[in-house]
Design a protein around this motif. Structure first.
Motif, PDB file in Angstrom:
ATOM      1  N   GLU A 163     -27.145  -4.161  -7.846  1.00 19.60           N
ATOM      2  CA  GLU A 163     -27.421  -3.303  -6.845  1.00 19.60           C
ATOM      3  C   GLU A 163     -26.953  -4.097  -5.299  1.00 19.60           C
ATOM      4  N   SER A 164     -25.961  -3.238  -4.962  1.00 23.45           N
ATOM      5  CA  SER A 164     -25.013  -3.958  -3.903  1.00 23.45           C
ATOM      6  C   SER A 164     -24.386  -2.929  -3.020  1.00 23.45           C
ATOM      7  N   TRP A 165     -23.660  -3.258  -1.827  1.00 21.00           N
ATOM      8  CA  TRP A 165     -23.122  -2.368  -1.001  1.00 21.00           C
ATOM      9  C   TRP A 165     -21.857  -1.555  -1.647  1.00 21.00           C
ATOM     10  N   THR A 166     -21.886  -0.371  -1.557  1.00 26.15           N
ATOM     11  CA  THR A 166     -20.772   0.559  -2.380  1.00 26.15           C
ATOM     12  C   THR A 166     -20.068   1.320  -1.254  1.00 26.15           C
ATOM     13  N   ILE A 167     -18.999   1.842  -1.711  1.00 27.58           N
ATOM     14  CA  ILE A 167     -18.080   2.854  -0.782  1.00 27.58           C
ATOM     15  C   ILE A 167     -18.853   4.200  -0.235  1.00 27.58           C
ATOM     16  N   GLU A 168     -19.833   4.436  -1.332  1.00 24.37           N
ATOM     17  CA  GLU A 168     -20.883   5.476  -0.832  1.00 24.37           C
ATOM     18  C   GLU A 168     -21.478   5.202   0.623  1.00 24.37           C
ATOM     19  N   ASP A 169     -22.161   4.016   0.520  1.00 25.28           N
ATOM     20  CA  ASP A 169     -22.743   3.421   1.536  1.00 25.28           C
ATOM     21  C   ASP A 169     -21.942   3.222   2.779  1.00 25.28           C
ATOM     22  N   SER A 170     -20.567   2.946   2.615  1.00 24.73           N
ATOM     23  CA  SER A 170     -19.615   2.990   3.702  1.00 24.73           C
ATOM     24  C   SER A 170     -19.167   4.179   4.137  1.00 24.73           C
ATOM     25  N   VAL A 171     -19.261   5.308   3.302  1.00 25.92           N
ATOM     26  CA  VAL A 171     -18.788   6.379   4.102  1.00 25.92           C
ATOM     27  C   VAL A 171     -20.034   6.966   4.748  1.00 25.92           C
ATOM     28  N   HIS A 172     -21.227   6.763   4.542  1.00 27.10           N
ATOM     29  CA  HIS A 172     -22.221   7.216   5.095  1.00 27.10           C
ATOM     30  C   HIS A 172     -22.714   6.409   6.452  1.00 27.10           C
ATOM     31  N   LEU A 173     -22.194   4.855   6.390  1.00 23.47           N
ATOM     32  CA  LEU A 173     -22.113   4.028   7.815  1.00 23.47           C
ATOM     33  C   LEU A 173     -21.185   4.713   8.709  1.00 23.47           C
ATOM     34  N   ALA A 174     -20.002   4.981   7.800  1.00 19.33           N
ATOM     35  CA  ALA A 174     -18.497   5.120   8.919  1.00 19.33           C
ATOM     36  C   ALA A 174     -19.049   6.403   9.529  1.00 19.33           C
ATOM     37  N   PRO A 224      -7.407   2.666  -1.155  1.00 23.17           N
ATOM     38  CA  PRO A 224      -8.281   3.705  -1.618  1.00 23.17           C
ATOM     39  C   PRO A 224      -9.547   3.625  -0.725  1.00 23.17           C
ATOM     40  N   PHE A 225     -10.324   2.868  -0.474  1.00 24.17           N
ATOM     41  CA  PHE A 225     -11.427   2.820   0.290  1.00 24.17           C
ATOM     42  C   PHE A 225     -11.245   3.583   1.790  1.00 24.17           C
ATOM     43  N   ALA A 226     -10.238   2.987   2.331  1.00 17.11           N
ATOM     44  CA  ALA A 226      -9.766   3.666   3.647  1.00 17.11           C
ATOM     45  C   ALA A 226      -9.602   5.112   3.428  1.00 17.11           C
ATOM     46  N   GLU A 227      -8.736   5.643   2.400  1.00 11.63           N
ATOM     47  CA  GLU A 227      -8.484   6.790   2.280  1.00 11.63           C
ATOM     48  C   GLU A 227      -9.620   7.654   2.344  1.00 11.63           C
ATOM     49  N   ARG A 228     -10.564   7.272   1.474  1.00 13.40           N
ATOM     50  CA  ARG A 228     -11.885   7.845   1.003  1.00 13.40           C
ATOM     51  C   ARG A 228     -12.624   8.157   2.435  1.00 13.40           C
ATOM     52  N   ILE A 229     -12.698   7.214   3.118  1.00  9.87           N
ATOM     53  CA  ILE A 229     -13.659   7.337   4.297  1.00  9.87           C
ATOM     54  C   ILE A 229     -12.912   8.265   5.343  1.00  9.87           C
ATOM     55  N   ARG A 230     -11.555   8.130   5.242  1.00 11.73           N
ATOM     56  CA  ARG A 230     -10.738   9.272   6.098  1.00 11.73           C
ATOM     57  C   ARG A 230     -10.948  10.545   5.775  1.00 11.73           C
ATOM     58  N   GLU A 231     -10.974  10.810   4.328  1.00  9.25           N
ATOM     59  CA  GLU A 231     -11.207  12.105   3.695  1.00  9.25           C
ATOM     60  C   GLU A 231     -12.557  12.738   4.061  1.00  9.25           C
ATOM     61  N   ASP A 232     -13.733  11.778   4.051  1.00 12.41           N
ATOM     62  CA  ASP A 232     -15.075  12.041   3.865  1.00 12.41           C
ATOM     63  C   ASP A 232     -15.497  12.201   5.514  1.00 12.41           C
ATOM     64  N   THR A 233     -15.127  11.715   6.530  1.00 10.55           N
ATOM     65  CA  THR A 233     -15.628  11.481   7.650  1.00 10.55           C
ATOM     66  C   THR A 233     -14.440  11.825   8.868  1.00 10.55           C
ATOM     67  N   ASP A 234     -14.957  12.045   9.988  1.00  8.13           N
ATOM     68  CA  ASP A 234     -13.993  12.388  11.053  1.00  8.13           C
ATOM     69  C   ASP A 234     -13.485  11.201  11.853  1.00  8.13           C
ATOM     70  N   VAL A 235     -13.655  10.070  11.213  1.00  3.76           N
ATOM     71  CA  VAL A 235     -13.166   8.764  11.889  1.00  3.76           C
ATOM     72  C   VAL A 235     -12.132   8.374  11.583  1.00  3.76           C
ATOM     73  N   PRO A 236     -10.985   8.058  12.239  1.00  6.14           N
ATOM     74  CA  PRO A 236      -9.715   7.383  12.029  1.00  6.14           C
ATOM     75  C   PRO A 236      -9.978   6.076  11.095  1.00  6.14           C
ATOM     76  N   VAL A 237      -9.133   5.681  10.362  1.00  9.55           N
ATOM     77  CA  VAL A 237      -9.335   4.388   9.478  1.00  9.55           C
ATOM     78  C   VAL A 237      -7.929   3.499   9.700  1.00  9.55           C
ATOM     79  N   ARG A 242      -3.080   8.519   4.659  1.00  7.08           N
ATOM     80  CA  ARG A 242      -3.969   7.740   3.830  1.00  7.08           C
ATOM     81  C   ARG A 242      -4.532   6.846   5.015  1.00  7.08           C
ATOM     82  N   ALA A 243      -3.976   6.659   6.058  1.00  2.00           N
ATOM     83  CA  ALA A 243      -4.772   5.872   7.100  1.00  2.00           C
ATOM     84  C   ALA A 243      -3.831   5.992   7.953  1.00  2.00           C
ATOM     85  N   ASP A 244      -4.448   5.618   9.384  1.00  4.79           N
ATOM     86  CA  ASP A 244      -4.215   5.966  10.790  1.00  4.79           C
ATOM     87  C   ASP A 244      -3.452   4.526  11.336  1.00  4.79           C
TER      88      ASP A 244
END
Ligand code: FMN
Length: 363
Positions: A244-255, A289-302, A322-324
């Protein structure tokens, strides 16, 4: 028109001349009191001269215990701001935006610098008592630095320390403030269930574990002018899939939440929390790929960072959406003039300006 590496980008009213950012990199080159030295001036100044759009300082401690080593940069007094002011002025004169990474090392504090072996330091040998969400030391050290679990009063003080550090950074002339919530340092230690065993409102649920990062970002945002940007660096994953650890899904939520608070860019790194981490493919673009995922799933630049070394590679990240920002660390140690050289390689010489003092070498 498609954006490319040499397109300018604006965050609020701040415009970077291109998409290259010098990644924060500790230099372990203060003299024991956290004050910037000639090394910082030349190091950061050279990278601004080298054409990058944004030049970020190393992790800069918001209070003395927040340094990794006694040789790290700090911003806990007005003297620290004064020492940094000529550096921000030079960076601006060279056409780049000066940025500061505000940090607290948490349980990874009180160590010697890498060339002295990253050895734990005790209070009687230039070290100090470290603080963390829980009192579990970095594993596998025989003599870890002294460590204490933070009280809720400590947490409130820490949030104030970040805000005061941001105010001083503004006095020092910085344009961008970045909150360091990555790499296993204090804020990341709160985010991850691996390092946070707290049972109060700062531990347990995702909501509780992310609280301090939201509070710190909000506090920095409150004192940072509305027309200037705040970035947040996160580790998108702990690279510990087996537990149990910090994941990309948690990161999308936080971002997403940080975007709502007013963060203008998520600087997407990964790992650094635990020595058991395993990076599956630590090659070129390994964290993109993590940056790309956060960029896709949120409105925040990465910003994407990690294994970006080639001009065409950096350019492709921007062109392909893929990134800003292309955030470049070690390649900037090898080549302070990365951006100027990239322009040559990408036939974009008109997009950059060599220093007038050096023109005879390039015409
Ligand atoms: C010498 C050195 C010091 C670093 N110090 C910091 C730091 O102060 N803050 C931080 O967030 N990352 C730090 N990092 C990580 C880099 O910012 C960057 O994320 C990492 O090196 C991956 O990017 P790269 O492959 O372009 O080097 C450091 C890396 C190096 C090599």
């Amino acid at each position: 028109m498609t954006d490319d590496l040499f397109s300018s980008i604006s965050f609020r009213e701040s415009t970077a001349r291109n998409r290259v950012m010098v990644s924060p990199m500790c230099q372990y080159s203060c003299d024991g009191d956290g004050l910037a030295t000639d090394w910082h001036r030349v190091h950061l100044g050279s990278r601004a001269t080298g054409g990058a759009g944004i030049v970020m300082t190393e992790a800069t401690a918001v209070e003395p215990r927040g340094r990794i080593s006694p040789d790290d940069l700090g911003i806990w007094s007005d003297d620290h701001a004064e020492a940094l002011a000529p550096i921000t002025e030079f960076i601006r004169d060279r056409g780049a935006l000066p940025a500061i990474q505000l940090a607290h090392a948490g349980r990874k504090a009180s160590k010697t610098s890498p060339w002295d072996g990253n050895q734990p330091l005790q209070p009687d040998e230039r070290g100090w008592e470290a603080i963390a969400p829980s009192a579990d030391p970095w594993p596998y050290e025989d003599t870890p630095p002294q460590l204490r679990e933070m009280t809720t009063d400590d947490i409130a003080t820490l949030v104030d320390d970040f805000a005061a550090a941001a105010e001083r950074s503004l006095d020092a002339g910085f344009e961008i403030a970045e909150v360091h919530a990555a790499h296993g340092y204090l804020l990341h230690e709160f985010l991850s269930p691996v390092t946070n065993d707290r049972e109060d409102e700062y531990g347990g649920s995702l909501e509780n574990r992310t609280r301090i990062v939201r509070e710190v970002t909000e506090a920095v945002r409150d004192v940072w002018p509305d027309d200037k940007p705040v970035f947040v660096r996160i580790s998108a994953t702990d690279w510990l899939p087996e537990r149990e650890s910090w994941t990309i899904e948690d990161s999308v939520h936080l971002a997403d939440r940080l975007g709502d608070i007013g963060a203008d860019l998520i600087d997407v790194s990964a790992g650094g929390l635990h020595p058991d981490q395993r990076i599956p493919n630590p090659g070129p673009n390994y964290q993109v790929p993590f940056a790309e995922r956060i960029r896709e799933d949120t409105d925040v630049p990465v910003g994407a960072v990690g294994g970006i070394t080639e001009p065409a590679q950096a350019d492709a990240l921007i062109r392909n959406g893929r990134a800003d920002l292309a955030i470049i660390g070690r390649e900037h140690l090898r080549d302070p003039y990365f951006t100027l050289h990239a322009a040559e390689e990408l036939d974009a010489e008109d997009s950059v300006e060599w220093p007038i003092q050096y023109r005879r070498a390039v015409q």
